[in-house]
Design a protein around this motif. Sequence first.
Motif, short mmCIF file in Angstrom:
data_model
loop_
_atom_site.label_atom_id
_atom_site.label_comp_id
_atom_site.label_asym_id
_atom_site.label_seq_id
_atom_site.Cartn_x
_atom_site.Cartn_y
_atom_site.Cartn_z
N HIS A 86 0.84 -1.20 0.00
CA HIS A 86 0.00 0.00 0.00
C HIS A 86 0.87 1.25 0.00
O HIS A 86 0.62 2.21 -0.76
N GLN A 87 1.90 1.25 0.83
CA GLN A 87 2.80 2.40 0.89
C GLN A 87 3.53 2.61 -0.43
O GLN A 87 3.66 3.74 -0.91
N ARG A 88 4.00 1.52 -1.03
CA ARG A 88 4.75 1.64 -2.29
C ARG A 88 3.86 2.16 -3.40
O ARG A 88 4.25 3.05 -4.16
N LEU A 89 2.68 1.61 -3.54
CA LEU A 89 1.78 2.02 -4.62
C LEU A 89 1.30 3.45 -4.42
O LEU A 89 1.26 4.24 -5.37
N THR A 90 0.95 3.79 -3.20
CA THR A 90 0.51 5.16 -2.93
C THR A 90 1.62 6.15 -3.25
O THR A 90 1.37 7.23 -3.82
N GLY A 91 2.85 5.79 -2.90
CA GLY A 91 3.98 6.66 -3.20
C GLY A 91 4.20 6.88 -4.68
O GLY A 91 4.72 7.92 -5.09
N LEU A 92 3.81 5.90 -5.49
CA LEU A 92 3.94 6.02 -6.95
C LEU A 92 2.74 6.73 -7.58
O LEU A 92 2.73 6.96 -8.80
N GLY A 93 1.74 7.05 -6.78
CA GLY A 93 0.54 7.66 -7.32
C GLY A 93 -0.44 6.67 -7.92
O GLY A 93 -1.36 7.06 -8.65
N VAL A 94 -0.25 5.38 -7.61
CA VAL A 94 -1.16 4.35 -8.10
C VAL A 94 -2.34 4.26 -7.14
O VAL A 94 -2.16 4.10 -5.93
N ARG A 95 -3.55 4.35 -7.67
CA ARG A 95 -4.76 4.41 -6.83
C ARG A 95 -5.04 3.06 -6.20
O ARG A 95 -5.13 2.02 -6.88
N VAL A 96 -5.17 3.06 -4.89
CA VAL A 96 -5.63 1.91 -4.12
C VAL A 96 -6.64 2.43 -3.11
O VAL A 96 -6.68 3.64 -2.83
N PRO A 97 -7.50 1.60 -2.55
CA PRO A 97 -8.41 2.09 -1.51
C PRO A 97 -7.62 2.72 -0.36
O PRO A 97 -6.63 2.16 0.11
N ARG A 98 -8.08 3.87 0.09
CA ARG A 98 -7.35 4.59 1.13
C ARG A 98 -7.34 3.80 2.44
O ARG A 98 -8.37 3.23 2.84
N LEU A 99 -6.19 3.77 3.07
CA LEU A 99 -6.05 3.10 4.35
C LEU A 99 -6.60 3.99 5.46
O LEU A 99 -6.15 5.13 5.63
N ASP A 118 -14.15 1.98 1.13
CA ASP A 118 -14.99 1.12 0.29
C ASP A 118 -15.22 1.82 -1.04
O ASP A 118 -15.98 2.79 -1.13
N VAL A 119 -14.55 1.34 -2.07
CA VAL A 119 -14.70 1.90 -3.42
C VAL A 119 -15.96 1.27 -4.02
O VAL A 119 -15.97 0.08 -4.36
N ASP A 237 -15.32 8.45 -10.24
CA ASP A 237 -14.68 9.32 -11.24
C ASP A 237 -14.06 8.52 -12.39
O ASP A 237 -13.41 9.11 -13.26
N GLY A 238 -14.22 7.20 -12.37
CA GLY A 238 -13.69 6.38 -13.45
C GLY A 238 -12.24 5.98 -13.28
O GLY A 238 -11.62 5.46 -14.22
N ASP A 239 -11.69 6.18 -12.09
CA ASP A 239 -10.31 5.76 -11.85
C ASP A 239 -10.26 4.30 -11.42
O ASP A 239 -11.08 3.86 -10.60
N PRO A 240 -9.29 3.54 -11.92
CA PRO A 240 -9.10 2.18 -11.43
C PRO A 240 -8.38 2.20 -10.09
O PRO A 240 -7.46 3.00 -9.88
N ALA A 241 -8.81 1.34 -9.17
CA ALA A 241 -8.17 1.21 -7.86
C ALA A 241 -7.82 -0.26 -7.65
O ALA A 241 -8.69 -1.13 -7.75
N LEU A 242 -6.56 -0.54 -7.40
CA LEU A 242 -6.09 -1.92 -7.29
C LEU A 242 -6.37 -2.47 -5.90
O LEU A 242 -6.16 -1.79 -4.89
N ILE A 243 -6.81 -3.73 -5.84
CA ILE A 243 -7.00 -4.42 -4.57
C ILE A 243 -6.25 -5.75 -4.61
O ILE A 243 -5.66 -6.11 -5.63
N ASP A 244 -6.28 -6.47 -3.48
CA ASP A 244 -5.52 -7.72 -3.33
C ASP A 244 -4.07 -7.49 -3.73
O ASP A 244 -3.51 -8.18 -4.59
#
Length: 329
Positions: A86-99, A118-119, A237-244
């Motif tokens: 989560h930290q790595r992806l967020t740092g890269l600007g990759v959308r994931v569900p907010r912690l 909850d997206v 907003d149509g953004d993809p958010a990665l899970i798992d």
Amino acid sequence: MTPARAHLTRDDLTPLARAALGRRPTAVTRLRGGSRKGVYRLALDDDTTAIAYVWSPEEDYWGGPEPDLRDTFAHASGIDLFLAAHQRLTGLGVRVPRLLFADEDAVHLPAATAVVEDVRGGSLERLLRDDPAAARVPLARLAGMLGALRECTSAGHGKAALVERGGTAYGGSCEQAVADRAVRDVAAAAERDPRVRAARRALTERVRELRAAVAPRARTSLVHGELGPDHVLVTHDGDPALIDIEGLMYFDAEWEHAFLELRFGPAYDVLRTAGLDQDRMALYRLAMHLGLVAGPLRLLDGDFPERQVMLDIAEFNLRRALDLLRTAS
């Protein structure tokens, strides 16, 4: 017949919800599909919701010993892997569900937990099925996301949590790790399916032939590791958010693309990228199918409830693996 596992209740999850969200949930629903962790939707009295992840033996249908972090393909589960990814992806600007909250010390349940946004836009898988035109925007943005991941490189391979603290994974190289795993998958599947048993030698030899054709490579890229459209949620907003995301690792981009190609079908054309090594793709396609035979069949040795889904996955991928074997003859 093994009795169904008891899922957590609203009372069970109330201490976690109070700590994370300040309120008792009005309802709790366990979401389908999880085999390594429990995923629960927490509904609140103001019509908002959040998602709780629970990493506990009772929620893990794979079982087995504690995974070795140096094994790139070991069981990718646990709050440590989740938080690092989560930290790595967020740092890269990759959308994931907010912690929203993390309980690494199991204070609020007898297991490590996290609560995330909850997206609610649904999965990209559902959007591709129900409204392909509406899926174009998140699909194109996902392609951009994959490009950002590919630009994040390392000299080593392995889970992101390992590599980023200077660790080294087993296997020597990505292609060797994949080939070794594929040979093990053939052996495991042969114990459970007579068609694999009959083709065991030919499949093993083909894996080794494909491995021998792959030239060495100096750098790896960041990859999700299991990026199907069911592991991509879509925001309003149509953004993809990665899970798992626990399986996030530094590996060959071809490994990611072999899986994308398999899972996205015709929509993969939007995600296709230049510069992939076709020798690696050939090895990884066969290995991917073999893993998706051995894994589901092994899971069915236990009490995973969605048995027909796993049987269908294993059957589809076995047919594809045998087709690849026939076309190589």
